[in-house]
Design a protein around this motif. Sequence first.
Motif, short mmCIF file in Angstrom:
data_model
loop_
_atom_site.label_atom_id
_atom_site.label_comp_id
_atom_site.label_asym_id
_atom_site.label_seq_id
_atom_site.Cartn_x
_atom_site.Cartn_y
_atom_site.Cartn_z
N GLU A 125 2.80 4.90 -13.81
CA GLU A 125 4.06 4.09 -14.18
C GLU A 125 3.74 2.67 -13.55
OE1 GLU A 125 7.32 5.85 -11.94
OE2 GLU A 125 7.26 7.61 -12.94
N ARG A 126 3.10 2.57 -12.21
CA ARG A 126 3.06 1.32 -11.80
C ARG A 126 1.67 0.31 -12.25
NH1 ARG A 126 6.64 0.83 -7.22
NH2 ARG A 126 8.34 1.92 -7.88
N LEU A 127 0.55 1.37 -12.39
CA LEU A 127 -0.81 0.78 -12.82
C LEU A 127 -1.26 1.03 -14.10
CD1 LEU A 127 -2.31 0.89 -9.13
CD2 LEU A 127 -1.16 -1.23 -10.13
N GLU A 128 -0.57 1.89 -14.72
CA GLU A 128 -1.06 2.22 -15.88
C GLU A 128 -2.19 3.25 -15.78
OE1 GLU A 128 -0.67 -0.77 -18.70
OE2 GLU A 128 1.50 -1.21 -18.40
N VAL A 129 -2.54 3.86 -14.67
CA VAL A 129 -3.68 4.78 -14.58
C VAL A 129 -3.72 6.00 -15.36
CG1 VAL A 129 -5.11 5.94 -12.85
CG2 VAL A 129 -4.12 3.77 -12.54
N PRO A 130 -4.40 6.24 -16.34
CA PRO A 130 -4.55 7.50 -17.05
C PRO A 130 -4.43 8.61 -15.89
CG PRO A 130 -5.90 6.11 -18.01
CD PRO A 130 -5.75 5.54 -16.61
N GLY A 131 -3.65 10.02 -16.44
CA GLY A 131 -3.69 10.88 -15.32
C GLY A 131 -4.99 11.57 -15.33
N ASP A 132 -5.91 11.54 -16.16
CA ASP A 132 -7.31 12.28 -15.99
C ASP A 132 -8.09 11.63 -15.12
OD1 ASP A 132 -7.60 10.31 -17.66
OD2 ASP A 132 -9.12 11.27 -18.95
N LYS A 133 -7.70 10.25 -14.73
CA LYS A 133 -8.58 9.38 -13.73
C LYS A 133 -7.83 9.77 -12.24
CE LYS A 133 -10.66 6.84 -16.58
NZ LYS A 133 -12.13 7.08 -17.01
N VAL A 134 -6.80 10.69 -12.17
CA VAL A 134 -6.37 10.42 -10.82
C VAL A 134 -6.60 12.03 -10.33
CG1 VAL A 134 -4.23 10.67 -9.38
CG2 VAL A 134 -4.30 9.14 -11.28
N VAL A 135 -7.85 12.13 -9.78
CA VAL A 135 -8.35 13.40 -9.29
C VAL A 135 -8.61 13.35 -7.91
CG1 VAL A 135 -9.35 14.02 -11.74
CG2 VAL A 135 -10.79 12.54 -10.01
N PRO A 136 -8.59 14.64 -7.21
CA PRO A 136 -8.56 14.33 -5.66
C PRO A 136 -9.79 13.49 -5.37
CG PRO A 136 -8.26 16.56 -6.21
CD PRO A 136 -8.35 15.82 -7.60
N GLU A 137 -10.97 13.63 -5.78
CA GLU A 137 -12.06 12.68 -5.16
C GLU A 137 -12.06 11.31 -5.58
OE1 GLU A 137 -13.24 14.88 -9.07
OE2 GLU A 137 -12.17 15.29 -7.06
N ALA A 138 -11.01 10.89 -6.46
CA ALA A 138 -10.91 9.55 -6.73
C ALA A 138 -10.52 8.51 -5.68
CB ALA A 138 -10.02 9.16 -7.92
N LEU B 295 -8.70 5.33 -4.02
CA LEU B 295 -7.80 4.89 -4.38
C LEU B 295 -7.94 3.24 -4.81
CD1 LEU B 295 -5.38 6.02 -1.45
CD2 LEU B 295 -5.23 6.72 -3.78
N SER B 296 -9.11 2.74 -3.96
CA SER B 296 -9.07 1.30 -4.32
C SER B 296 -9.91 1.24 -5.91
CB SER B 296 -10.20 0.76 -3.57
OG SER B 296 -11.63 1.27 -3.42
N ASP B 297 -10.62 2.21 -6.46
CA ASP B 297 -11.20 2.16 -7.69
C ASP B 297 -9.86 2.36 -8.77
OD1 ASP B 297 -13.78 2.07 -6.81
OD2 ASP B 297 -14.14 3.97 -6.97
N LEU B 298 -8.63 2.73 -8.23
CA LEU B 298 -7.66 2.94 -9.26
C LEU B 298 -6.82 2.02 -9.32
CD1 LEU B 298 -6.79 6.82 -8.38
CD2 LEU B 298 -8.18 5.93 -10.34
N GLY B 299 -7.02 1.07 -8.41
CA GLY B 299 -6.23 -0.28 -8.26
C GLY B 299 -4.99 -0.31 -7.09
N VAL B 300 -5.35 0.60 -6.22
CA VAL B 300 -4.44 0.67 -5.29
C VAL B 300 -4.86 -0.15 -4.03
CG1 VAL B 300 -3.34 2.09 -3.44
CG2 VAL B 300 -3.62 2.92 -5.87
N ASP B 301 -4.18 -1.19 -3.67
CA ASP B 301 -4.55 -2.05 -2.74
C ASP B 301 -3.43 -1.92 -1.29
OD1 ASP B 301 -2.07 -3.44 -3.41
OD2 ASP B 301 -3.18 -5.24 -4.02
N SER B 302 -3.40 -2.80 -0.52
CA SER B 302 -2.59 -2.26 0.83
C SER B 302 -1.25 -2.46 0.30
CB SER B 302 -2.92 -3.09 1.86
OG SER B 302 -2.79 -4.67 1.54
N LEU B 303 -0.99 -3.68 -0.42
CA LEU B 303 0.66 -3.78 -0.85
C LEU B 303 1.05 -2.33 -1.71
CD1 LEU B 303 3.12 -5.36 -1.07
CD2 LEU B 303 2.01 -6.49 -2.99
N MET B 304 0.29 -2.15 -2.73
CA MET B 304 0.56 -0.90 -3.59
C MET B 304 0.47 0.45 -2.76
SD MET B 304 1.36 0.01 -6.78
CE MET B 304 0.97 -1.69 -7.37
#
Length: 88
Positions: free
Chosen positions: A13-26, A28-37
């Motif tokens: 919803e927030r970063l348009e990250v495809p679900g298949d990219k959100v795996v346990p070993e991913a 967070l910074s590679d997915l676009g999650v910074d401190s504010l997010m």
Amino acid sequence: MDTLQLVKDFLAERLEVPGDKVVPEAELSDLGVDSLMFAEMLFEFEDRAKVNIDITSGEVLPKTVADLVTLIDAHLSQAAPAAGGAGT
């Protein structure tokens, strides 16, 4: 409550990250999650799960999706006994 699915939904919803990219070993910074997010994510989870996720200044912030899921699940399990008596 499936915490991994919550993380996937939030990132989609927030970063348009495809679900298949959100795996346990991913990372967070590679997915676009910074401190504010990260803070926004915690607020969202608190609202959805009706729990307080309190990160103290000495706590290590999660680096991976698995770390985040573990953090959230730990707070959910602590809140479960208190929530058991509340009817909604």
